[in-house]
Enzyme design. Structure first.
Site, PDB file in Angstrom:
ATOM      1  N   ASP A   1      78.198   2.147 -28.178  1.00 36.89           N
ATOM      2  CA  ASP A   1      78.534   0.882 -28.832  1.00 36.89           C
ATOM      3  C   ASP A   1      79.894   0.423 -28.321  1.00 36.89           C
ATOM      4  OD1 ASP A   1      76.208   0.801 -30.374  1.00 36.89           O
ATOM      5  OD2 ASP A   1      77.133   1.855 -32.058  1.00 36.89           O
TER       6      ASP A   1
ATOM      7  N   ASP B   1      71.517  -3.629 -30.145  1.00 36.59           N
ATOM      8  CA  ASP B   1      71.631  -3.906 -31.583  1.00 36.59           C
ATOM      9  C   ASP B   1      71.493  -5.404 -31.854  1.00 36.59           C
ATOM     10  OD1 ASP B   1      72.104  -1.187 -31.982  1.00 36.59           O
ATOM     11  OD2 ASP B   1      74.285  -1.436 -32.037  1.00 36.59           O
TER      12      ASP B   1
END
Length: 183
Positions: A127, A143
């Site tokens: 991320d 995401d």
């Protein structure tokens, strides 16, 4: 629409969906590669002070950090989601009004596969987007695919389609009732 025309449309939708999904997965994986290469071990890259930055994070959980270090559970859940999305995609009638569902299914599947690749390959998801203004959890391109497609799917299901538009998902065998109109 004849059976041959239906088969051609199915092949067209399947092939174009697969190509689009591969392109989206490629974009996701490339951004994660860049994050790993350019951000890992470095200070966050502040793009908008106090609001948005790029920061490397190895996420061993699911959304919002749930199910930490539960790799097998998360991968199995992802596979189940892909099976359901694939089933629905393959059952979509070859009518123009279902194109938004096709597109959103491809985007959702690409997000699920993009993060699944990370989990299987690395044991975690990379991320790197961080909205510090609202202290939102750090996330990645896959995401975004999942969240945006799910929100759009829910809105389409609630406001864009009628209950009978989803009769194609029925497991019961339909009786032939004459002509099958296309677009």
């Amino acid at each position: 629409m004849t059976e041959t025309e239906n088969n051609r449309k199915f092949i067209y939708y399947a092939a174009s969906g697969l190509l689009a999904m591969l392109a989206l997965i490629g974009l996701d994986q490339y951004t994660k590669y860049l994050a790993q290469t350019l951000l890992k071990g470095n200070a966050p890259l502040i793009l908008i002070k106090g609001a948005f930055q790029l920061e490397y994070l190895e996420n061993r959980g699911a959304a919002f950090g749930m199910f930490q270090n539960q790799k097998a559970f998360i991968v199995v859940t992802g596979i189940i989601i892909l099976i359901i999305v694939g089933y629905c995609y393959c059952r979509l009638p070859a009518q123009r009004k279902y194109n938004p569902l096709r597109v959103l299914s491809v985007v959702l599947a690409a997000g699920a596969v993009g993060n699944m690749i990370d989990r299987i390959w690395h044991g975690y998801v990379i991320d790197f987007f961080y909205f510090s203004l609202i202290d939102f959890p750090i996330f990645n391109v896959a995401d975004i695919y999942v969240v945006v497609s799910m929100i759009a799917l829910v809105l389409l299901i609630i406001f864009g389609y009628k209950d009978e538009d989803f009769s194609f998902l029925s497991l019961k065998k339909k009786k032939e009732s004459g002509s099958n109109t296309g677009e």
